[in-house]
Write a protein that holds these residues in place. Structure first.
Motif, short mmCIF file in Angstrom:
data_model
loop_
_atom_site.label_atom_id
_atom_site.label_comp_id
_atom_site.label_asym_id
_atom_site.label_seq_id
_atom_site.Cartn_x
_atom_site.Cartn_y
_atom_site.Cartn_z
N TYR A 282 0.73 -1.27 0.13
CA TYR A 282 0.08 0.23 0.19
C TYR A 282 1.08 1.06 -0.36
N LYS A 283 2.06 1.07 0.21
CA LYS A 283 2.81 2.05 0.77
C LYS A 283 3.30 2.83 -0.65
N ALA A 284 3.72 1.63 -1.31
CA ALA A 284 4.74 2.00 -2.61
C ALA A 284 3.80 2.03 -3.03
N LEU A 285 2.90 1.99 -3.44
CA LEU A 285 1.53 2.24 -3.95
C LEU A 285 1.04 4.03 -3.70
N GLU A 286 1.25 4.09 -2.67
CA GLU A 286 0.98 5.23 -2.14
C GLU A 286 2.03 6.74 -2.81
N VAL A 287 3.58 6.07 -3.00
CA VAL A 287 4.80 6.51 -3.74
C VAL A 287 4.57 7.24 -4.68
N ILE A 288 4.16 5.70 -5.61
CA ILE A 288 4.25 6.04 -7.00
C ILE A 288 3.06 6.92 -7.16
N SER A 289 1.86 7.18 -6.72
CA SER A 289 0.35 7.73 -7.07
C SER A 289 0.49 9.73 -6.27
N LYS A 290 1.67 9.60 -6.30
CA LYS A 290 2.31 11.02 -6.30
C LYS A 290 2.51 11.58 -7.45
N LEU A 291 3.11 10.65 -8.20
CA LEU A 291 3.77 11.04 -10.03
C LEU A 291 2.72 10.97 -10.90
N SER A 292 2.52 12.21 -10.68
CA SER A 292 1.20 12.39 -11.70
C SER A 292 1.49 11.52 -13.52
N LYS A 293 2.85 11.65 -13.35
CA LYS A 293 2.97 11.00 -15.14
C LYS A 293 2.79 9.19 -15.14
N ILE A 294 2.45 8.81 -14.34
CA ILE A 294 2.56 7.50 -14.07
C ILE A 294 1.11 7.07 -14.91
N LYS A 295 0.56 6.67 -16.26
CA LYS A 295 -0.17 6.00 -16.61
C LYS A 295 -0.93 4.63 -16.07
N ALA A 296 0.48 3.60 -15.81
CA ALA A 296 0.26 2.39 -15.12
C ALA A 296 0.72 1.56 -14.54
N ILE A 297 0.91 0.55 -13.72
CA ILE A 297 1.89 0.17 -12.84
C ILE A 297 1.99 -1.66 -12.55
N LEU A 298 2.98 -1.83 -13.24
CA LEU A 298 3.14 -3.17 -13.00
C LEU A 298 3.87 -3.71 -12.09
N VAL A 299 3.48 -4.82 -11.17
CA VAL A 299 4.59 -5.32 -9.93
C VAL A 299 4.56 -6.72 -9.70
N ASN A 300 5.44 -6.86 -9.51
CA ASN A 300 6.26 -7.83 -10.62
C ASN A 300 6.80 -8.71 -8.63
N LEU A 301 6.11 -9.21 -7.96
CA LEU A 301 6.36 -10.31 -6.88
C LEU A 301 7.33 -11.58 -7.20
N PHE A 302 8.15 -11.79 -6.94
CA PHE A 302 8.58 -12.89 -6.63
C PHE A 302 8.26 -13.38 -5.35
N GLY A 303 7.43 -14.64 -5.25
CA GLY A 303 6.27 -15.24 -4.21
C GLY A 303 7.17 -16.12 -3.81
N GLY A 304 6.82 -17.15 -3.44
CA GLY A 304 7.53 -18.06 -2.67
C GLY A 304 7.20 -18.03 -1.40
N ILE A 305 7.15 -16.66 -0.23
CA ILE A 305 7.22 -16.82 0.68
C ILE A 305 5.63 -15.51 0.99
N VAL A 306 4.97 -15.02 -0.05
CA VAL A 306 4.34 -14.51 0.09
C VAL A 306 3.21 -14.56 -0.08
N ARG A 307 1.76 -14.35 0.68
CA ARG A 307 1.24 -14.96 0.19
C ARG A 307 0.50 -13.71 -1.13
N THR A 308 -0.86 -14.13 -1.85
CA THR A 308 -0.52 -13.17 -2.47
C THR A 308 -1.49 -12.96 -2.06
N ASP A 309 -2.28 -13.46 -1.04
CA ASP A 309 -3.91 -12.55 -1.03
C ASP A 309 -3.75 -11.40 -0.36
N LEU A 310 -2.25 -11.34 0.72
CA LEU A 310 -1.94 -9.48 1.29
C LEU A 310 -1.59 -8.85 0.24
#
Lengths: 370, 304
Positions: A282-310
């Motif tokens: 959420y905080k990462a998206l908050e930083v990105i939200s302040k850049l008005s030039k951004i028109k799309a966001i790509l999230v690339n997460l290597f999981g393994g230990i990540v719970r994707t629902d979070l």
């Protein structure tokens, strides 16, 4: 942290390395306060972090008072590689006999500092021939190291002595201020035979700043950068319109490459590090939200230990709070990925199994080319 | 010095050792956030963690593991040769000295943001006392299905005969995951670290496996910054290193003079650029994958 020329020269002065007499001016009013003190000719030097100032015309010589204001105004407006100066360094011109090159740098492969010197100064060191390159012992640079370099450059008498002194003092500066690089180019030999630093390039090890409160005044970061760093993120703003977020610097860099290969233009690099929690994303998206030039966001997460629902929850929250509206293309491998896909099915975000699939949909998004 | 260093002997041992595959490990910074989480995960994986160290917490225990004030105190009883360092960066140098002075021969240095001056001094200290550091800023080292010391997830790794050496943590997981998916397991995966200077650089990593028959191929995951890849190519040319190698270089599209997340990932002029690294590899015919997912197919082609 790369210091501006005048900041590096402040450190030089602190270490008793000779520099030209100089003044700083941020605007015309500051300039008017120093005009009485100036001994013409002077040199006006735009203070920029990018290289290639000279060629770009951002260093101007001024022989008389009447030229001062127009040239100052010209420099304040002159952009070099997209960068505008905040301050101009005004230096009294010196009579130069000859220009040398000298630098100390962290030699990564050798895990040591090395020095480079040359009797040809004033140009890009990559194009200089007849360089003297010498490794420095972990215990530091010695008087005899310095004298041997002077000898190799065929310096004699007062010049050899003055040069060796500067070498020793610069080594002390590098050690105490924890610089990765300290370069004097050109290092001028004056008519009287003594040496003087005409320019400075110093890069301080960012990771050492916690024990250098005296250097903190030189830290210049944007508000957004500061916000990102406070959250423990690595954040770099780029020229394009796609923000790339992921866990791990290497992974985000590699994603940047794949997006660029596919014709996309990355506009931000954000590595949020080891922990992929709802709050971090959420905080990462908050930083990105302040850049008005951004028109799309790509999230690339290597999981393994990540719970994707979070991660999915963070994305949903960001949309619901109205923080972001641009589409998100996400590759999140890890536990609960079916559940996550369902959670996001009515949102502006879409989950993909591979980063290649996410990117090939992303680059077709029409708003990107508008 | 590096040729004699046998990482497999220290990490796993000889099949006639009584503690074969079960070598004692000390965790420095065991009660910290990171240290505690990963101590649990390493143990689950089978790593024999015998003691932890946190200054001023000596006498406590963490999930049954005794905690000491120093490695000096801890190692009186255990004689461990391996330590995993999870302390905050400002305490890194003193943690290294404590470990090296107390018989530790292999130090896996996890912390990020260690000042270069401290790292240089730590590496020098370890080297002059016959010890080896991996990292700092490394995810650690894993011998799949035997032991892991570090912060890597275990799922991407499977036992096999390739070696993965990586300057990036997540890319080490990512590439190993792709390899495992194609049935290419790993004999070892080792994180070089993302900092400008590394206790075990790419050449030294190659020396660890050059004479080990069980390692049949090597994958090198590099990135922009420095000249580690260029130096590796010189080493390969000079020694005639003959096992098949596939490389990957992250950061082709990164701008110059910007630090891309890792302290070491920065290009100055041509120094540290991806082009320089890729053209070096071309000189010795090492294929360079365009994407991490391309690594297994390039390797399979070479192994035919």
């Amino acid at each position: 942290m790369k210091l501006l020329e005048y900041q590096g020269k402040e450190l030089f002065a602190e270490y008793d390395i000779a520099v030209p007499k100089s003044y700083l001016a941020r605007n015309q009013s500051e300039l008017s306060h120093i005009t009485d003190k100036l001994q013409f000719p002077v040199v006006l030097k735009s203070q920029l972090t990018v290289g290639g100032r000279g060629k770009a015309g951002a260093i101007l010589k001024c022989t008389k008072m009447e030229e001062l204001v127009p040239k100052f105004t010209e420099l304040m407006k002159k952009e070099v590689k997209g960068e505008l100066p905040e301050v101009i360094l005004i230096e009294e011109a010196v009579s130069i006999d000859k220009e040398l090159y000298f630098s100390l740098f962290l030699n990564r492969g050798k895990r040591r500092y090395s020095l480079i010197s040359s009797a040809q100064g004033g140009m890009d060191i990559e194009s200089v021939e007849n360089k003297v390159i010498q490794d420095i012992s972990i215990t530091g640079l010695t008087q005899s190291d310095a004298e041997s370099v002077a000898k190799k450059l065929s310096l004699e008498g007062v010049t050899a002595k003055s040069f060796s002194n500067i070498v020793i003092k610069l080594a002390k500066l590098v050690r105490e201020k924890e610089a990765e690089l300290a370069e004097i180019n050109p290092l001028a030999i004056l008519k009287d035979g003594t040496c003087l630093a005409l320019d400075s390039k110093i890069i301080i090890d960012d990771n050492s700043l916690f024990r250098h409160p005296e250097l903190r005044k030189y830290v210049q970061i944007s508000e957004l950068q500061e916000q990102a760093e406070k959250s423990g993120f690595s954040f770099v703003e780029l020229d394009g319109n796609i923000a790339i977020i992921g866990n791990g610097a290497g992974l985000v860099m590699s994603t940047l490459d794949i997006v660029t290969d596919a014709g996309g233009k990355p506009g931000a690099f954000l590595d949020f590090g080891g922990r992929a929690t709802t709050e971090t994303i959420y905080k990462a998206l908050e930083v990105i939200s302040k850049l008005s030039k951004i028109k799309a966001i790509l999230v690339n997460l290597f999981g393994g230990i990540v719970r994707t629902d979070l991660v999915a929850q963070a994305i949903l929250n960001a949309y619901q709070d109205g923080m972001i509206s641009v589409p998100i293309y996400a590759r999140i491998s890890g536990a609960e990925s079916e559940k996550s896909k369902k959670m996001l099915s009515n949102s502006n975000a879409k989950l993909y199994d591979t980063v290649e699939e996410a990117i090939s949909s992303l680059v077709q998004y029409k708003e990107l080319s508008k | 010095m590096s040729k004699k260093f046998d990482i497999f002997d220290i990490l796993v041992g000889n099949s006639n050792d009584s503690d074969y595959g079960n070598k004692p490990v000390i965790i420095q910074g065991i009660t910290g956030n990171f240290g505690s989480v990963h101590t649990r995960l390493m143990r689950e994986y089978g790593t024999n963690i015998v003691a932890g160290v946190t200054p001023n917490k000596g006498g406590q225990s963490f999930e049954g593991i005794p905690v000491f004030d120093s490695v000096k105190d801890a190692n009186k009883n255990f004689g461990a040769k391996i330590s995993g360092i999870f302390v905050p960066a400002p305490f890194f140098l003193s943690a290294v000295k404590d470990a090296v002075n107390s018989g530790i021969k292999l130090l896996i240095a996890i912390p990020e943001h260690v000042p270069i001056r401290d790292a240089m001094e730590a590496l020098e200290y370890a080297q002059s006392n016959g010890a080896r550091i991996i990292g700092p800023n490394t995810p650690g080292v894993i011998i799949p299905s035997v032991s892991k010391i570090g912060i890597m997830p275990s799922q991407p790794f499977t036992k096999g005969n390739t070696a993965v050496f990586s300057r990036s943590g997540t890319l080490m997981y990512e590439v190993s995951y792709y390899l495992s998916r194609e049935g290419i397991g790993q004999q070892i995966a080792l994180g070089i670290g993302g900092d400008p200077i590394n206790g075990t650089n790419l050449i030294e990593a190659f020396e660890l496996i050059s004479e080990r028959d069980e390692v049949e191929s090597v994958v090198v995951v590099g990135e922009i910054g420095g000249d580690a890849e260029e130096s590796l190519v010189q080493y390969i040319e000079k020694t005639g290193f003959s096992k098949p190698v596939v490389a990957y270089v992250a950061g082709r599209s990164a701008p110059k003079e910007k630090r891309m997340g890792h302290a070491g990932a920065i290009v100055y002029g041509n120094y540290g650029s991806a082009e320089s690294k890729i053209s070096s590899y071309a000189k010795v015919n090492i294929p360079v994958a365009k994407r991490p997912a391309e690594v297994p197919s390039l390797l399979l082609k070479l192994m035919k």
